[in-house]
Design a protein around this motif. Sequence first.
Motif, short mmCIF file in Angstrom:
data_model
loop_
_atom_site.label_atom_id
_atom_site.label_comp_id
_atom_site.label_asym_id
_atom_site.label_seq_id
_atom_site.Cartn_x
_atom_site.Cartn_y
_atom_site.Cartn_z
N ASP A 139 0.85 -1.19 0.00
CA ASP A 139 0.00 0.00 0.00
C ASP A 139 0.88 1.23 0.00
N SER A 140 0.36 2.31 -0.55
CA SER A 140 1.06 3.60 -0.53
C SER A 140 0.00 4.69 -0.49
N ALA A 141 0.26 5.72 0.32
CA ALA A 141 -0.76 6.76 0.49
C ALA A 141 -0.12 8.07 0.91
N LEU A 142 -0.82 9.14 0.61
CA LEU A 142 -0.44 10.48 1.03
C LEU A 142 -1.43 10.94 2.10
N ARG A 153 5.59 10.91 -4.15
CA ARG A 153 6.59 11.70 -3.43
C ARG A 153 6.53 13.16 -3.84
N ALA A 154 6.29 13.41 -5.12
CA ALA A 154 6.22 14.79 -5.62
C ALA A 154 4.99 15.51 -5.09
N GLU A 155 3.92 14.78 -4.83
CA GLU A 155 2.69 15.40 -4.32
C GLU A 155 2.85 15.88 -2.88
N CYS A 156 3.83 15.32 -2.17
CA CYS A 156 4.03 15.67 -0.76
C CYS A 156 4.94 16.90 -0.68
N ASP A 157 4.34 18.10 -0.70
CA ASP A 157 5.12 19.33 -0.74
C ASP A 157 4.74 20.32 0.35
N GLU A 158 3.93 19.91 1.31
CA GLU A 158 3.54 20.80 2.39
C GLU A 158 4.01 20.23 3.72
N THR A 159 4.13 21.09 4.73
CA THR A 159 4.68 20.67 6.02
C THR A 159 3.76 19.73 6.77
N ASN A 160 2.47 19.78 6.49
CA ASN A 160 1.52 18.93 7.21
C ASN A 160 1.18 17.66 6.42
N PHE A 188 2.60 13.85 4.65
CA PHE A 188 3.64 12.81 4.61
C PHE A 188 3.12 11.61 3.82
N VAL A 189 4.06 10.78 3.38
CA VAL A 189 3.76 9.60 2.57
C VAL A 189 4.06 8.35 3.40
N TRP A 190 3.19 7.36 3.29
CA TRP A 190 3.43 6.07 3.96
C TRP A 190 3.43 4.97 2.89
N ILE A 191 4.58 4.34 2.75
CA ILE A 191 4.75 3.24 1.80
C ILE A 191 4.91 1.95 2.59
#
Length: 333
Positions: free
Chosen positions: A4-7, A27-34, A36-39
């Motif tokens: 699974d992978s999610a933002l 990974r590119a979608e995760c650009d804000e301080t609040n 994170f990505v879980w792989i």
Amino acid sequence: MIVDSALYRDGVRVPLDCTIDDLSRLRAECDETNEFVWIGLHEPTEAELERVAAIFNLHPLAVEDALMAHQRPKLERYPDSTFLVLKTLWYVDETDAVETGEINVFTGRDFVVTVRHGKGAELHTARLMLEQRAAVLSHGPSAVSYAVCDRVVDEYLKVAGELEIDVDEVEASVFSEEETDETERIYILKRELAEVRRAVLPLREPMNRAATGAVAGMPMDAAPYFRDVADHLGRVAEAIDTLDSLLSSAFEAQTARISLQLSKVSAQQNEDMRKISAGAALVLVPTLIAGIYGMNFDHMPELHWFFGYPFALVLMAGVSLYLYLRFKRSGWL
């Protein structure tokens, strides 16, 4: 494989129009301080793990440990990430065996990568429960580390409970009136307790560090959650020590019972040997007298005496009676 992978943004899973393997885009979608990505990965190949390591800039030494597995529980800090190793446990009742697996957790500022080996402690349930607790998940990657640790330690408690049932059965058998030999099962259970101890004891120090906020990269507001995990881990450690002590006492009782049984057998054998020796003596003396007077020499004392034959019979009976009375008085017969 990638399970699974999610933002996540502010503790809520963000629906994205991308496949589960599209890690670069995720990974590119995760650009804000609040955010994170879980792989999540399960027994990945070397190529799969290297691909993930390149995207999230994971340290090569930690990647090597995660690929090889069979690591000792530990918590290591690298420049851009934290690497946590957990041993997973599950109990097989049919064989009184504790099976082991492993979970490796990479955490960074905006990502979590979990690598699972073995069948125990699947993380899908933990992910679903965590997604229902947005307040906890809003703490970021440290919340995932907490959820994984909590899931693994809860399984430790279940395993300890199953082992406690087995130890109770051994105690009941050892101290019952029936003559049973639980030596082999005691050895197996002590070996399984040692397996649990190898998973629990090395993990206490990392959990205590996380519980006091002494781990770089983990916020202080996550410390209370890890204190709860550390408390459960301490309960498991105490339970394992208690069970090991009970098994040692049961083994000593089993050994004493076996020694007592052997002593009884030895005493019975000695009693039997005394009776056999006494019986042999009762037969030997008349045989000796008869043998001497049956040698048929011409010049033997009392050979032609009229009362010689009755005298020999009386002598045999008298000596035999004397020996019988002595053996009876001494307890040999």
